[in-house]
Scaffold this motif. Structure first.
Motif, PDB file in Angstrom:
ATOM      1  N   GLY A 118       0.814  -1.210   0.000  1.00 23.00           N
ATOM      2  CA  GLY A 118       0.000   0.000   0.000  1.00 23.00           C
ATOM      3  C   GLY A 118       0.844   1.255   0.000  1.00 23.00           C
ATOM      4  N   MET A 119       1.937   1.248   0.766  1.00 18.42           N
ATOM      5  CA  MET A 119       2.828   2.418   0.806  1.00 18.42           C
ATOM      6  C   MET A 119       3.495   2.656  -0.543  1.00 18.42           C
ATOM      7  SD  MET A 119       4.589   1.905   4.577  1.00 18.42           S
ATOM      8  CE  MET A 119       5.784   3.226   4.306  1.00 18.42           C
ATOM      9  N   ILE A 120       3.958   1.583  -1.170  1.00 17.17           N
ATOM     10  CA  ILE A 120       4.593   1.716  -2.488  1.00 17.17           C
ATOM     11  C   ILE A 120       3.592   2.266  -3.505  1.00 17.17           C
ATOM     12  CG2 ILE A 120       5.641   0.443  -4.411  1.00 17.17           C
ATOM     13  CD1 ILE A 120       6.751  -1.528  -2.335  1.00 17.17           C
ATOM     14  N   ALA A 121       2.362   1.729  -3.472  1.00 17.75           N
ATOM     15  CA  ALA A 121       1.323   2.173  -4.402  1.00 17.75           C
ATOM     16  C   ALA A 121       0.951   3.631  -4.153  1.00 17.75           C
ATOM     17  CB  ALA A 121       0.086   1.284  -4.283  1.00 17.75           C
ATOM     18  N   GLY A 122       0.787   4.000  -2.882  1.00 14.98           N
ATOM     19  CA  GLY A 122       0.434   5.375  -2.555  1.00 14.98           C
ATOM     20  C   GLY A 122       1.523   6.354  -2.962  1.00 14.98           C
ATOM     21  N   PHE A 123       2.773   5.991  -2.712  1.00 12.60           N
ATOM     22  CA  PHE A 123       3.908   6.835  -3.105  1.00 12.60           C
ATOM     23  C   PHE A 123       3.941   6.998  -4.622  1.00 12.60           C
ATOM     24  CE2 PHE A 123       8.253   7.803  -4.214  1.00 12.60           C
ATOM     25  CZ  PHE A 123       8.710   8.625  -3.184  1.00 12.60           C
ATOM     26  N   GLY A 124       3.819   5.874  -5.333  1.00 14.63           N
ATOM     27  CA  GLY A 124       3.867   5.926  -6.792  1.00 14.63           C
ATOM     28  C   GLY A 124       2.717   6.703  -7.385  1.00 14.63           C
ATOM     29  N   ALA A 125       1.513   6.528  -6.832  1.00 13.58           N
ATOM     30  CA  ALA A 125       0.342   7.228  -7.351  1.00 13.58           C
ATOM     31  C   ALA A 125       0.505   8.738  -7.244  1.00 13.58           C
ATOM     32  CB  ALA A 125      -0.908   6.777  -6.598  1.00 13.58           C
ATOM     33  N   ARG A 126       0.987   9.192  -6.101  1.00 11.09           N
ATOM     34  CA  ARG A 126       1.114  10.642  -5.938  1.00 11.09           C
ATOM     35  C   ARG A 126       2.322  11.207  -6.657  1.00 11.09           C
ATOM     36  NH1 ARG A 126      -3.092  11.724  -6.630  1.00 11.09           N
ATOM     37  NH2 ARG A 126      -2.416  13.876  -6.436  1.00 11.09           N
ATOM     38  N   LEU A 127       3.355  10.389  -6.881  1.00  6.72           N
ATOM     39  CA  LEU A 127       4.467  10.841  -7.719  1.00  6.72           C
ATOM     40  C   LEU A 127       3.966  11.096  -9.131  1.00  6.72           C
ATOM     41  CD1 LEU A 127       7.473  11.383  -8.228  1.00  6.72           C
ATOM     42  CD2 LEU A 127       7.780   8.925  -8.595  1.00  6.72           C
ATOM     43  N   ALA A 128       3.062  10.245  -9.598  1.00  7.83           N
ATOM     44  CA  ALA A 128       2.484  10.387 -10.946  1.00  7.83           C
ATOM     45  C   ALA A 128       1.273  11.309 -10.947  1.00  7.83           C
ATOM     46  CB  ALA A 128       2.089   9.017 -11.478  1.00  7.83           C
ATOM     47  N   MET A 129       0.911  11.849  -9.787  1.00 10.60           N
ATOM     48  CA  MET A 129      -0.243  12.752  -9.637  1.00 10.60           C
ATOM     49  C   MET A 129      -1.556  12.065  -9.994  1.00 10.60           C
ATOM     50  SD  MET A 129       1.189  15.476  -8.489  1.00 10.60           S
ATOM     51  CE  MET A 129      -0.098  16.730  -8.558  1.00 10.60           C
ATOM     52  N   GLY A 130      -1.649  10.778  -9.674  1.00  7.99           N
ATOM     53  CA  GLY A 130      -2.897  10.071  -9.942  1.00  7.99           C
ATOM     54  C   GLY A 130      -2.711   8.582  -9.787  1.00  7.99           C
ATOM     55  N   CYS A 131      -3.807   7.881  -9.515  1.00 10.20           N
ATOM     56  CA  CYS A 131      -3.748   6.433  -9.336  1.00 10.20           C
ATOM     57  C   CYS A 131      -4.412   5.743 -10.523  1.00 10.20           C
ATOM     58  CB  CYS A 131      -4.430   6.049  -8.020  1.00 10.20           C
ATOM     59  SG  CYS A 131      -6.173   6.537  -7.959  1.00 10.20           S
ATOM     60  N   ASN A 132      -5.056   4.605 -10.258  1.00 10.13           N
ATOM     61  CA  ASN A 132      -5.737   3.883 -11.325  1.00 10.13           C
ATOM     62  C   ASN A 132      -6.945   4.650 -11.852  1.00 10.13           C
ATOM     63  OD1 ASN A 132      -6.341   2.783  -8.479  1.00 10.13           O
ATOM     64  ND2 ASN A 132      -8.243   2.386  -9.571  1.00 10.13           N
ATOM     65  N   LEU A 133      -7.315   5.723 -11.179  1.00 11.10           N
ATOM     66  CA  LEU A 133      -8.415   6.551 -11.640  1.00 11.10           C
ATOM     67  C   LEU A 133      -7.888   7.780 -12.377  1.00 11.10           C
ATOM     68  CD1 LEU A 133     -10.850   6.295  -8.592  1.00 11.10           C
ATOM     69  CD2 LEU A 133     -10.959   5.072 -10.764  1.00 11.10           C
ATOM     70  N   ALA A 134      -7.407   8.789 -11.636  1.00  9.82           N
ATOM     71  CA  ALA A 134      -7.041  10.076 -12.240  1.00  9.82           C
ATOM     72  C   ALA A 134      -5.892   9.980 -13.238  1.00  9.82           C
ATOM     73  CB  ALA A 134      -6.702  11.091 -11.157  1.00  9.82           C
ATOM     74  N   ALA A 135      -5.029   8.989 -13.083  1.00  7.79           N
ATOM     75  CA  ALA A 135      -3.914   8.848 -14.032  1.00  7.79           C
ATOM     76  C   ALA A 135      -4.136   7.688 -14.995  1.00  7.79           C
ATOM     77  CB  ALA A 135      -2.595   8.647 -13.277  1.00  7.79           C
ATOM     78  N   PHE A 136      -5.350   7.139 -15.001  1.00  8.98           N
ATOM     79  CA  PHE A 136      -5.624   6.029 -15.913  1.00  8.98           C
ATOM     80  C   PHE A 136      -7.078   6.061 -16.373  1.00  8.98           C
ATOM     81  CE2 PHE A 136      -6.407   1.227 -16.263  1.00  8.98           C
ATOM     82  CZ  PHE A 136      -6.079   1.215 -17.604  1.00  8.98           C
ATOM     83  N   PHE A 137      -7.987   5.506 -15.585  1.00  8.83           N
ATOM     84  CA  PHE A 137      -9.369   5.329 -16.035  1.00  8.83           C
ATOM     85  C   PHE A 137     -10.060   6.657 -16.343  1.00  8.83           C
ATOM     86  CE2 PHE A 137     -13.935   4.389 -15.299  1.00  8.83           C
ATOM     87  CZ  PHE A 137     -14.097   3.421 -16.271  1.00  8.83           C
ATOM     88  N   THR A 138      -9.884   7.648 -15.481  1.00  8.07           N
ATOM     89  CA  THR A 138     -10.484   8.962 -15.762  1.00  8.07           C
ATOM     90  C   THR A 138      -9.470   9.941 -16.310  1.00  8.07           C
ATOM     91  OG1 THR A 138     -10.147   9.681 -13.454  1.00  8.07           O
ATOM     92  CG2 THR A 138     -12.268   8.669 -14.003  1.00  8.07           C
ATOM     93  N   GLY A 139      -8.184   9.544 -16.339  1.00  8.80           N
ATOM     94  CA  GLY A 139      -7.146  10.419 -16.871  1.00  8.80           C
ATOM     95  C   GLY A 139      -7.029  10.341 -18.377  1.00  8.80           C
ATOM     96  N   ILE A 140      -7.057   9.128 -18.917  1.00  8.69           N
ATOM     97  CA  ILE A 140      -6.941   8.962 -20.369  1.00  8.69           C
ATOM     98  C   ILE A 140      -8.060   9.675 -21.116  1.00  8.69           C
ATOM     99  CG2 ILE A 140      -7.195   7.207 -22.189  1.00  8.69           C
ATOM    100  CD1 ILE A 140      -5.278   5.453 -20.577  1.00  8.69           C
ATOM    101  N   PRO A 141      -9.321   9.626 -20.664  1.00 10.83           N
ATOM    102  CA  PRO A 141     -10.371  10.388 -21.357  1.00 10.83           C
ATOM    103  C   PRO A 141     -10.177  11.902 -21.295  1.00 10.83           C
ATOM    104  CG  PRO A 141     -11.345   8.604 -20.097  1.00 10.83           C
ATOM    105  CD  PRO A 141      -9.910   8.674 -19.696  1.00 10.83           C
ATOM    106  N   GLN A 142      -9.241  12.364 -20.447  1.00 13.74           N
ATOM    107  CA  GLN A 142      -8.941  13.799 -20.398  1.00 13.74           C
ATOM    108  C   GLN A 142      -7.921  14.196 -21.473  1.00 13.74           C
ATOM    109  OE1 GLN A 142     -10.180  16.243 -18.146  1.00 13.74           O
ATOM    110  NE2 GLN A 142     -11.692  14.696 -17.568  1.00 13.74           N
TER     111      GLN A 142
END
Length: 423
Positions: A118-142
């Motif tokens: 969870g820590m690795i995922a949380g760190f990586g998500a915020r480094l990329a400014m998004g997780c499986n949602l904002a940087a993927f599922f809802t990010g790509i349609p942006q």
């Protein structure tokens, strides 16, 4: 008739294929009505900031929180009330299906995996400014390029994570106890009925709370209500982006991955329409942060066993393992916020924010996005074919080897019989 309807829509799990597409449509309207994305880790990071404030720290002075904001409380922010709605929707769905049961992790090793992953995922998500949602599922349609970079990096990360979890260290050691298998207890009819009713109480309370909030802020009220709908979808259909990637690498199952692609394809045209009406898409830095963050996120969610949406509904189902995943997510995201000043310029802020609609023009950006989604769908189909073809070849090789061993044994037995007969 009511019992059939109840069993179909409140007890049985929904088709993830249809639910993911519905989530894509809902996320489009969420953007159109609130101006925000369906996203969770940014708000979880703010929760970490609030916890630090309770202990006298001043995270509001950190550059990361100046970017994402730390004003007010979760009840004052779109992301905060949306997540509250998600928890409410998940809980209502859990109660309807009588799916609430406290389930402890099988070992301390599993707790460590949950927390560290969870820590690795949380760190990586915020480094990329998004997780499986904002940087993927809802990010790509942006139409933001950084989401595509993150998506392919996260896919690679989940492949690496899948290989890591197959190592002996990560394998759980199950032991059989004397006494045989336990008899499966039948659910208490009164408990089932009471929980079903309580689910409706929670559902009605969330609607009432949304309407109450809407009187002071239409945007926040809508965000809470739509968050509740997101919660219903992810719990009833068991939507988990971790399983979508992990299953593809380990078992060859691509059903969820295909659904995610189609869900984004539906969302793309909706977001495009809103952009043509004057709304501004969310575009972020297309730098190494998206690559590194995506890899870390992919590795982390597989080690943890759940992504940012998956741990939410599983935690409310009583799976204690995912409580630790959630804690790890918040801790990892907060650590990234603390070290943001060190990594921001070389990995993120010095790189351009690239939107495909600006690079290729409105129709060109739309076409490129659909082309990339189509290519992703084809790659998934190719992987599926490759996986099962390889599996079939391996099964045939094992069968041939077993047949050869059996033939050799039979030949040896015949020779031994011939020798004994001659003697």
């Amino acid at each position: 008739m009511w019992l059939t309807f109840k069993n179909q829509f409140f007890i049985k799990f929904w088709s993830p294929f249809a639910a993911v597409i519905a989530a894509g449509i809902l996320s489009t309207y969420f953007f159109g009505l609130t101006g925000s994305l369906w996203a969770v880790t940014g708000e979880f990071t703010r929760w970490g900031g609030h916890v630090l404030q309770w202990f006298g720290a001043e995270p509001e002075t950190w550059q990361y929180f100046k970017i994402i904001g730390l004003n007010g409380t979760p009840l004052d922010r779109v992301g905060g009330v949306m997540i509250l709605g998600m928890f409410g929707g998940c809980m209502a769905a859990v109660l309807w299906a009588n799916n609430l049961k406290l389930r402890m992790p099988s070992s301390k090793k599993r707790i460590a995996q949950a927390l560290i992953g969870g820590m690795i995922a949380g760190f990586g998500a915020r480094l990329a400014m998004g997780c499986n949602l904002a940087a993927f599922f809802t990010g790509i349609p942006q139409f933001t390029l950084h989401a595509w970079i993150f998506a392919f990096a996260a896919a690679a990360g989940t492949y690496i994570g899948a290989k890591i979890t197959l190592l002996p260290f990560f394998r759980s050691t199950a032991t059989l106890k004397a006494g045989g298998l336990k008899k499966i207890a039948k659910p208490n009819p009164n408990q089932v009925q009471n929980r079903f009713r309580l689910g409706w109480v929670v559902f009605a309370a969330m609607i009432g709370l949304s309407l109450y909030v809407m009187q002071s802020s239409t945007k926040l009220g809508i965000a809470m209500f739509m968050g509740m709908m997101f919660g219903l979808l992810i719990e009833r259909a068991q939507i988990c982006f971790t399983s979508a990637f992990r299953d593809m690498w380990i078992t060859g199952r691509t059903h969820m991955a295909k659904a995610i692609i189609l869900g984004m394809a539906v969302s793309v045209i909706g977001i495009y329409s809103y952009v043509q009406l004057g709304m501004t898409p969310k575009t972020l830095w297309a730098g190494p942060n998206a690559v590194i963050g995506g890899l870390l996120f992919g590795i982390g969610i597989v080690i943890a066993g759940g992504c940012e949406t998956g741990w939410m509904y599983r935690a409310l189902e009583g799976q204690v393992h995912f409580w630790w995943v959630g804690i790890g997510n918040i801790v990892g995201a907060t650590i990234l916020a603390y070290y943001w000043d060190v990594v921001a310029e070389p990995l993120a802020t010095s790189w351009d924010k690239v939107n495909l609609l600006d690079v290729f023009g409105p129709l060109g950006g739309l076409a490129v996005t659909y082309l990339l989604l189509g290519l992703s769908f084809v790659l998934i189909l190719m992987w599926e074919k490759h996986f099962f073809s390889k599996q079939k070849r391996e099964q045939q090789a094992v069968a041939a080897k077993l047949a050869a061993l059996a033939a050799n044994k039979e030949l040896a037995a015949n020779k031994e019989l011939a020798t004994s007969t001659q003697a």
